[in-house]
Write a protein that holds these residues in place. Structure first.
Motif, PDB file in Angstrom:
ATOM      1  N   ILE A 167       0.832  -1.196   0.000  1.00 43.20           N
ATOM      2  CA  ILE A 167       0.000   0.000   0.000  1.00 43.20           C
ATOM      3  C   ILE A 167       0.873   1.254   0.000  1.00 43.20           C
ATOM      4  O   ILE A 167       2.070   1.183   0.300  1.00 43.20           O
ATOM      5  N   PRO A 168       0.294   2.427  -0.340  1.00 43.35           N
ATOM      6  CA  PRO A 168       1.073   3.673  -0.289  1.00 43.35           C
ATOM      7  C   PRO A 168       1.564   3.942   1.132  1.00 43.35           C
ATOM      8  O   PRO A 168       0.853   3.664   2.111  1.00 43.35           O
ATOM      9  N   GLU A 169       2.744   4.516   1.247  1.00 43.89           N
ATOM     10  CA  GLU A 169       3.373   4.700   2.558  1.00 43.89           C
ATOM     11  C   GLU A 169       2.532   5.567   3.487  1.00 43.89           C
ATOM     12  O   GLU A 169       2.432   5.306   4.684  1.00 43.89           O
ATOM     13  N   GLY A 170       1.901   6.606   2.967  1.00 45.89           N
ATOM     14  CA  GLY A 170       1.161   7.528   3.825  1.00 45.89           C
ATOM     15  C   GLY A 170      -0.256   7.105   4.129  1.00 45.89           C
ATOM     16  O   GLY A 170      -0.995   7.827   4.817  1.00 45.89           O
ATOM     17  N   MET A 171      -0.664   5.961   3.675  1.00 44.09           N
ATOM     18  CA  MET A 171      -2.043   5.514   3.851  1.00 44.09           C
ATOM     19  C   MET A 171      -2.293   5.082   5.298  1.00 44.09           C
ATOM     20  O   MET A 171      -1.493   4.373   5.905  1.00 44.09           O
ATOM     21  N   ASP A 172      -3.435   5.525   5.856  1.00 39.69           N
ATOM     22  CA  ASP A 172      -3.834   5.111   7.194  1.00 39.69           C
ATOM     23  C   ASP A 172      -4.533   3.766   7.074  1.00 39.69           C
ATOM     24  O   ASP A 172      -5.731   3.692   6.773  1.00 39.69           O
ATOM     25  N   SER A 236       9.386 -11.414   0.518  1.00 35.37           N
ATOM     26  CA  SER A 236      10.778 -11.558   0.110  1.00 35.37           C
ATOM     27  C   SER A 236      11.107 -10.643  -1.059  1.00 35.37           C
ATOM     28  O   SER A 236      12.199 -10.086  -1.144  1.00 35.37           O
ATOM     29  N   TYR A 237      10.166 -10.453  -1.984  1.00 38.06           N
ATOM     30  CA  TYR A 237      10.403  -9.553  -3.123  1.00 38.06           C
ATOM     31  C   TYR A 237      10.517  -8.121  -2.632  1.00 38.06           C
ATOM     32  O   TYR A 237      11.430  -7.391  -3.003  1.00 38.06           O
ATOM     33  N   PHE A 238       9.597  -7.724  -1.800  1.00 40.68           N
ATOM     34  CA  PHE A 238       9.590  -6.372  -1.251  1.00 40.68           C
ATOM     35  C   PHE A 238      10.912  -6.069  -0.552  1.00 40.68           C
ATOM     36  O   PHE A 238      11.486  -4.995  -0.688  1.00 40.68           O
ATOM     37  N   ASP A 239      11.421  -7.037   0.182  1.00 40.04           N
ATOM     38  CA  ASP A 239      12.640  -6.835   0.964  1.00 40.04           C
ATOM     39  C   ASP A 239      13.899  -6.899   0.108  1.00 40.04           C
ATOM     40  O   ASP A 239      14.756  -6.023   0.168  1.00 40.04           O
ATOM     41  N   LYS A 240      14.012  -7.933  -0.731  1.00 35.34           N
ATOM     42  CA  LYS A 240      15.237  -8.143  -1.491  1.00 35.34           C
ATOM     43  C   LYS A 240      15.452  -7.098  -2.578  1.00 35.34           C
ATOM     44  O   LYS A 240      16.582  -6.760  -2.916  1.00 35.34           O
ATOM     45  N   MET A 241      14.372  -6.574  -3.164  1.00 34.73           N
ATOM     46  CA  MET A 241      14.510  -5.608  -4.242  1.00 34.73           C
ATOM     47  C   MET A 241      14.638  -4.179  -3.732  1.00 34.73           C
ATOM     48  O   MET A 241      14.769  -3.242  -4.508  1.00 34.73           O
ATOM     49  N   ASN A 242      14.605  -4.002  -2.407  1.00 30.24           N
ATOM     50  CA  ASN A 242      14.792  -2.684  -1.800  1.00 30.24           C
ATOM     51  C   ASN A 242      13.842  -1.651  -2.412  1.00 30.24           C
ATOM     52  O   ASN A 242      14.258  -0.599  -2.896  1.00 30.24           O
ATOM     53  N   VAL A 243      12.557  -1.975  -2.420  1.00 33.27           N
ATOM     54  CA  VAL A 243      11.550  -1.094  -3.016  1.00 33.27           C
ATOM     55  C   VAL A 243      10.655  -0.497  -1.930  1.00 33.27           C
ATOM     56  O   VAL A 243       9.456  -0.325  -2.112  1.00 33.27           O
ATOM     57  N   LYS A 244      11.246  -0.165  -0.786  1.00 32.08           N
ATOM     58  CA  LYS A 244      10.452   0.275   0.355  1.00 32.08           C
ATOM     59  C   LYS A 244      10.060   1.745   0.295  1.00 32.08           C
ATOM     60  O   LYS A 244       9.106   2.157   0.943  1.00 32.08           O
ATOM     61  N   ASP A 245      10.797   2.574  -0.473  1.00 27.40           N
ATOM     62  CA  ASP A 245      10.502   4.002  -0.521  1.00 27.40           C
ATOM     63  C   ASP A 245       9.118   4.253  -1.110  1.00 27.40           C
ATOM     64  O   ASP A 245       8.816   3.845  -2.236  1.00 27.40           O
ATOM     65  N   TYR A 300       9.367  -4.025   9.294  1.00 30.54           N
ATOM     66  CA  TYR A 300       8.585  -3.137   8.435  1.00 30.54           C
ATOM     67  C   TYR A 300       7.102  -3.041   8.674  1.00 30.54           C
ATOM     68  O   TYR A 300       6.475  -2.096   8.267  1.00 30.54           O
ATOM     69  N   GLY A 301       6.418  -3.960   9.228  1.00 29.32           N
ATOM     70  CA  GLY A 301       4.978  -3.738   9.310  1.00 29.32           C
ATOM     71  C   GLY A 301       4.225  -4.882   9.945  1.00 29.32           C
ATOM     72  O   GLY A 301       4.743  -5.965  10.128  1.00 29.32           O
TER      73      GLY A 301
END
Length: 303
Positions: A167-172, A236-245, A300-301
């Motif tokens: 989800i978008p980072e700023g989403m509640d 694992s994809y989210f973490d390994k590809m460093n796409v957290k921004d 992360y969450g």
């Protein structure tokens, strides 16, 4: 029929044109035409419909093509069996879906370090494409989301992936109520990730609103960051590809959140030493990855 004629026939069928097949085989066009006419005379049945755009297989031609693929693949396997040695050499071709492919660099690096004389070819695709490629002997095996139930396929579980809502980072985020009216964005609309989400939604009394399919992961993640919708990915994809921004993930409940990743191959495929060692390396490298999701969860969450 001889093997040479069958190889020409397969090329003609694949190219859909006598002239294109002749060019690919580096033959004179009249030679290819004569061979195909000779084959039709020998079998006493037309194999092609000839038209202005080239040629199309008749039903008899399609049947012959299926047998031709089996014959030529069996011949190739016989050659491999004769020349195979305990020290892996030659080449192998393996496939992977987009998300599972993030695990392959470490595996390939370790494998190439141990067996430098093996040339490894990699194909990235969607589950259905890779399963078909395995069935057609186009690739030796593939890493895909499972389970894969097919009488011609052997599957081996290599890891259970944990799914997360992206989800978008700023989403509640307040659980499923936060996404019930949002668009689900996927690379493949008919995938196991969607089915897992729909099961979760159904049990909680919700329904999936809209689904949008994307051609690239970059485009999909960009739209999540822009707040256009949400997605589902293995953690694992989210973490390994460093796409957290710009994005965050929340774990699925355990009941819905695990997807088995399996390595598939044809049950009748000859297992060269190179291919056997690749499977061994695959399992060895993924053995320690099971705890990856737990580590990511701490960082992360939470769902």
């Amino acid at each position: 029929m001889d093997i040479g004629v069958l190889k020409v026939f397969r090329t003609v069928a694949e190219e859909g044109s006598i002239s294109k097949a002749a060019h690919k085989l580096n033959y004179v066009q009249s030679n290819v035409t004569a061979r195909m006419q000779q084959l039709e005379q020998e079998l006493k049945t037309p194999l092609f419909y000839r038209h202005s755009r080239g040629i199309t297989l008749t039903s008899a031609g399609q049947t012959l093509l299926e047998y031709t693929e089996k014959i030529l693949n069996l011949l190739e396997e016989a050659e491999k069996a004769v020349v195979d040695t305990p020290i892996p050499k030659g080449s192998i071709t393996v496939g992977s879906d987009t998300t599972s492919a993030v695990r392959l660099p470490v595996i390939l690096s370790a494998y190439r370090g141990k067996f430098p004389e093996v040339e490894v070819h990699l194909e990235i695709g969607r589950n259905a494409q890779l399963i078909n490629a395995v069935l057609q002997y186009s690739i030796n095996g593939a890493l895909v989301d499972g389970p894969v139930e097919h009488p011609e396929i052997v599957q081996e579980l290599v890891i259970n992936e944990r799914l997360g809502l992206i989800i978008p980072e700023g989403m509640d985020f307040q659980g499923l109520t936060s996404i019930q009216d949002m668009t689900l964005m996927l690379l493949n609309e008919d995938c196991i990730y969607r089915h897992k989400l729909e099961e979760w939604l159904r049990d909680e009394g919700f329904r999936l609103a809209k689904v949008m399919q994307f051609g690239t992961m970059e485009g999909l993640l960009g739209c999540v960051k822009a707040g256009i919708g949400f997605s589902i990915l293995p953690v694992s994809y989210f973490d390994k590809m460093n796409v957290k921004d710009g994005i965050r993930y929340y774990f699925f409940p355990e009941r819905y959140g695990e997807v088995p990743v399996v390595f598939i191959r044809r049950h009748d495929l000859y297992m060269t030493s190179a291919f056997r060692k690749f499977i061994e390396e695959l399992k060895a490298q993924l053995l320690g990855a099971i705890s990856c999701g737990e580590e990511a969860h701490e960082a992360y969450g939470h769902s």
